[in-house]
Design an enzyme around this catalytic site. Structure first.
Site, short mmCIF file in Angstrom:
data_model
loop_
_atom_site.label_atom_id
_atom_site.label_comp_id
_atom_site.label_asym_id
_atom_site.label_seq_id
_atom_site.Cartn_x
_atom_site.Cartn_y
_atom_site.Cartn_z
N SER A 197 -4.11 -2.70 -0.12
CA SER A 197 -3.03 -3.58 0.31
C SER A 197 -3.59 -4.92 0.76
O SER A 197 -4.49 -4.95 1.60
CB SER A 197 -2.30 -2.89 1.47
N CYS A 219 2.89 1.32 12.44
CA CYS A 219 4.15 1.91 11.99
C CYS A 219 4.66 2.89 13.04
O CYS A 219 5.84 3.11 13.15
CB CYS A 219 3.95 2.62 10.66
N GLY A 264 0.84 -1.20 0.00
CA GLY A 264 0.00 0.00 0.00
C GLY A 264 0.87 1.25 0.00
O GLY A 264 0.58 2.25 -0.66
#
Ligand code: PLP
Length: 387
Positions: free
Chosen positions: A198, A324, A71
């Site tokens: 994704s 993340c 993605g």
């Protein structure tokens, strides 16, 4: 100990049917689709078949779908590819709550001389549409608005965004990495120009992404090499993962109703019970304009990370927000944009369900969570919970 996995916005379990669809291309069917022989033709046919099924799922043309590695790569390709194809225009717009795979590209573009407008969101996480309209100029090269937010699940008012942006003839990118498989997406009705997704966010494999590029959209390739993916994304295709993503789309379609009703019911049960029994807890994100699987809650007086550690000891996997960003101490940029203080943002925990989540798992989590919060509050008696 069995894991209760409530971190499905970070990644999902690969569906067994997906693995099954992939295995032939990881074993006997190893041809390169660019080859002229029968093994190559077999691989080429697998990609064609997958492209047909995924484009049917998204309601777009097969020729409008490009496979990428992630993605993140799709967002990078969309932004940089569109900007390189519109020289002279130097203004770009996005919301403050976009994923880092959009925001960090914008930061790079700013260093290269682009003027960046980042739109505010309200206390519920919904973007400011007036500000969007006012920000658009003759010089605007691209607008990027995420379909659904990864931390809160909040959905953008995409139809209105499309109307505002398309009235000015400006290309619009929607990061739909969290939305595909969880929210209805019909690209024949919604005139987004570019849409990223994704595989691993909806029970497909990790390391496969896609980018829808509407016919007529001007874009320059970023990855230069062979003529794969119409030359827009060179590199030998990941056939097994492409086939797996097609299967994941098919399954998402089959289970769509379940996600909108049963998964949502479990999410709502979890959230309403947690908010009711834990004093000083607060939902982050719009109550309704949200993905059906996501609940983001701040617990007054305690850092999200401490809660996660104790939940993990009980086998419950959750997150402080974007996968993340966890590991970094920085409080969430999404929650800060929603008017939360740094301390409030640090107190958030995201619970994200999937179609595999069971009632027993939610009941167990609801039993374990309140004593964990109480224990942490008792351990830190000087911190007073907020209202
Ligand atoms: N966009 C959003 C909204 C996401 O949540 C993520 C992943 O967390 C990405 C983009 C990046 O996707 P990928 O992990 O495939 O690079």
């Amino acid at each position: 100990m069995q894991s209760i996995y409530l971190d499905n916005n970070a990644t999902t379990k690969m569906a067994p049917e997906v693995l099954e669809a992939m295995l032939p291309y990881l074993s006997e069917n190893y041809g390169n689709p660019s080859s002229m022989h029968r093994m190559g033709a077999k691989a080429g046919a697998a990609i064609k078949d997958a492209r047909e099924r995924i484009s049917a799922f998204l309601h777009c043309r097969e020729s409008e779908l490009i496979f990428t590695g992630t993605g993140t790569e799709s967002n990078n390709l969309a932004i940089r590819g569109v900007l390189e194809s519109s020289p002279g225009k130097t203004h770009i717009v996005a919301s403050k709550v976009e994923h880092s795979s959009v925001l960090n590209v914008y930061t790079r573009m700013e260093r290269l001389g682009y003027r960046v407008t980042l739109l505010d969101v309200d206390l519920d996480g919904i973007i400011d549409l007036d500000q969007l309209e006012e920000s658009l100029t003759e010089d605007t090269a691209l607008v990027s608005i995420m379909f659904a937010n990864n931390e809160t699940g909040v959905l953008s008012p995409m139809q209105t965004v499309v109307e505002l942006v398309k009235a000015r003839g400006i290309p619009l990118l929607a990061d739909a990495v969290q939305a595909v498989g969880k929210a209805p997406i019909d690209l024949s009705a919604l005139e987004i120009d570019l849409l990223s997704f994704s595989g691993h966010k909806f029970h497909g494999p990790k390391g496969i992404g896609g980018l829808f590029i509407r016919r007529g959209t001007r874009i320059r390739p970023m990855m230069l090499g062979g003529s794969q993916e119409k030359g827009i994304r060179a590199g030998t295709e990941n056939i097994a993962f492409i086939a797996g993503t097609a299967k994941a789309c098919e399954l998402a379609e089959q289970h769509f109703e379940h996600m909108q009703t049963e998964t949502k019911r479990l999410r709502d049960k979890f959230e309403s019970h947690a908010l009711a029994v834990i004093p000083g807890s607060r939902r982050n994100g719009h109550p309704d304009e949200r993905l059906p699987n996501t609940s983001n809650v701040s617990f007054g007086g305690i850092e999200g990370e401490s809660i996660l550690l104790l939940l993990d000891e009980m086998g419950i996997c959750a997150s402080t927000g974007s996968a993340c960003a966890s590991g970094a101490i920085e409080p969430s940029h999404v929650l800060k944009a929603m008017g939360r203080t740094e301390d409030e943002a640090r107190r958030a925990v995201r619970f994200s369900l999937s179609r595999y989540t069971t009632e027993d798992e939610i009941d167990f989590t609801l039993r374990e969570l309140p004593p964990i919060i109480e224990r942490l509050r008792n351990d830190a008696p000087t911190i007073i919970p907020e209202e």
